[in-house]
Enzyme design. Structure first.
Site, mmCIF file in Angstrom:
data_model
loop_
_atom_site.group_PDB
_atom_site.id
_atom_site.type_symbol
_atom_site.label_atom_id
_atom_site.label_comp_id
_atom_site.label_asym_id
_atom_site.label_seq_id
_atom_site.Cartn_x
_atom_site.Cartn_y
_atom_site.Cartn_z
ATOM 1 N N HIS A 112 49.170 42.695 38.134
ATOM 2 C CA HIS A 112 50.507 42.728 37.667
ATOM 3 C C HIS A 112 50.818 41.559 36.864
ATOM 4 C CE1 HIS A 112 52.043 45.382 41.091
ATOM 5 N NE2 HIS A 112 51.236 45.932 40.168
ATOM 6 N N HIS B 1 44.464 53.593 34.300
ATOM 7 C CA HIS B 1 44.451 52.457 34.002
ATOM 8 C C HIS B 1 43.083 52.249 33.309
ATOM 9 C CE1 HIS B 1 47.261 51.230 37.277
ATOM 10 N NE2 HIS B 1 47.590 50.494 36.245
#
Length: 414
Positions: free
Chosen positions: A255, A390
């Site tokens: 993250h 992703h």
């Protein structure tokens, strides 16, 4: 890319690397097409098959719709109908026609009818990309998503997103999360591009100010994930379930990479819009990246980025997840574009070498979604291969400018 120092060779300028990225992106798209279900898109297994009991999910449907919209904008045949299918699913079986907003799954397949900010951010992202792709029904879907986010989730007082509610918008969850606000930042950047409304860039900045410049900066630029309603950190959240796929215990280097990239996109978008742009944005992005590399990469005797760390920066969940490494490559490309510094070229190549060697699955398709601490394939956290978003974005971001969201940037290349 123009900022890349001419004093060293860069893969971002290499025609061969650009061709490789495009080829890899197309390979990912071909695999993901099999995820189509009557009510949206579902989770593929290791071989790219839908299990007999597969159910459409809003997260995958939104991510697939977003990804196929970008592919269509980019001139890849065979994706338009998939975008339309996703838009129809999000406008139909996945939407709550009675109370508004979106379920996690079609109502008849789920006992949990709550409404989560995380999912609504992806619906908004999918709708915005479908609008750029000029697909039917996309504008109406976008208007619905904007209305729900503005009326239900956005807290003007907090400058952030509320987390979740019961189906009828009662019973607000007593929790604030960095993850849902991160993906809301991503969605808001796209909404600003598609609507031309700079308010979304102001909202994105307010989220970044709170989550990154206030809380992460005070924690050595390690992202604090879990908070109370008053935005007080909850450091022991999920200590008994440290490998949770969405709310793991401790800090999550993946993250930090993702935030670093989004912070740079926000800086570039605000500058392009001639809005006041804090000078600390680029420095925060640098430090997020630096500490994610320092504490996450090659820290337990094997290469790769661990999933989570404790508050002393010791590895907790040592599995390597594919999305983490996709985001690491994308973040290094963004910092390379922004700064022109060779250290980010080195990291960019390092991450892609790792991804190509261990995650990219040339035998069964797509990417292995998870490796164990010994870098062998595993399925403890993320079984199968459900995620296109992703890895596919990681093949697009290095060749696009920072100042626009992906769909809009692709559209402007045409």
């Amino acid at each position: 890319m123009d900022n890349v120092n001419r004093g060293f060779s860069s893969w971002l300028r290499s025609p061969g690397h650009k061709a490789w990225l495009a080829q890899e992106g197309n390979r990912l798209l071909a695999f993901a097409k099999a995820s189509r279900l009557p009510q949206g898109f579902g989770n593929l297994d290791e071989q790219g098959r839908l299990p007999a009991d597969a159910i459409a999910e809003t997260m995958n449907t939104a991510r697939m719709t977003h990804s196929f919209a970008m592919a269509h904008i980019n001139g890849i045949p065979g994706c338009a109908e998939l975008v339309d299918h996703g838009v129809a699913a999000l406008a139909g079986p996945l939407r709550d026609a009675e109370h508004g907003g979106w379920f996690a799954k079609p109502l008849e397949h789920s006992a949990d009818t709550g409404k989560a900010a995380y999912l609504h951010a992806f619906v908004a992202l999918a709708a915005s990309s479908a609008v750029v792709a000029q697909r039917p029904g996309a504008k109406a879907l976008l208007e619905q998503a904007i209305q729900v986010i503005s009326q239900r989730f956005w807290s003007e007082e907090e400058g952030a997103m509320r987390e979740s509610f019961a189906r009828d918008w009662s019973q607000e969850e007593a929790y604030r999360g960095a993850n849902s606000n991160m993906h809301s930042t991503e969605a808001f950047l796209a909404l600003a591009d598609v609507t031309g409304d700079a308010r979304w860039l102001d909202r994105a900045l307010r989220i970044v100010e709170r989550v990154i410049h206030e809380h992460a900066a005070a924690n050595n630029h390690q992202v604090i994930e879990h908070f109370t309603l008053q935005w007080q950190p909850v450091p022991e959240y999920n200590a008994d379930k440290p490998d949770d796929g969405f709310r793991p215990y401790g800090t999550t280097p993946g993250h930090a990479f993702e935030w670093a990239r989004l912070v740079l996109h926000l800086e570039a978008a605000r500058q392009k819009a001639k809005l006041e742009t804090p000078s600390w944005l680029v420095e925060d992005a640098r430090l997020l990246f630096e500490n994610a590399c320092r504490f996450g990469w090659d820290v337990d005797g094997a290469p790769g980025i661990v999933y989570t760390l404790d508050w002393e920066n010791r590895p907790v969940v040592r599995h390597r997840l594919h999305w983490t490494h996709a985001e690491a490559a994308a973040a290094s490309a963004a910092l390379l574009q922004r700064t022109g510094e060779q250290q980010y070229e080195t990291w960019y190549r390092t991450f892609w070498e790792f991804n190509e060697t261990l995650f990219i699955d040339l035998e069964q398709g797509s990417w292995r979604h998870e490796l164990n601490p010994q870098n062998q394939p595993s399925a403890d956290i993320w079984p199968g291969k459900p995620d296109l978003y992703h890895a596919y974005q990681a093949t697009l971001l290095p060749v696009l400018p920072l100042a626009q969201s992906l769909a809009t940037a692709l559209e402007h290349l045409q």
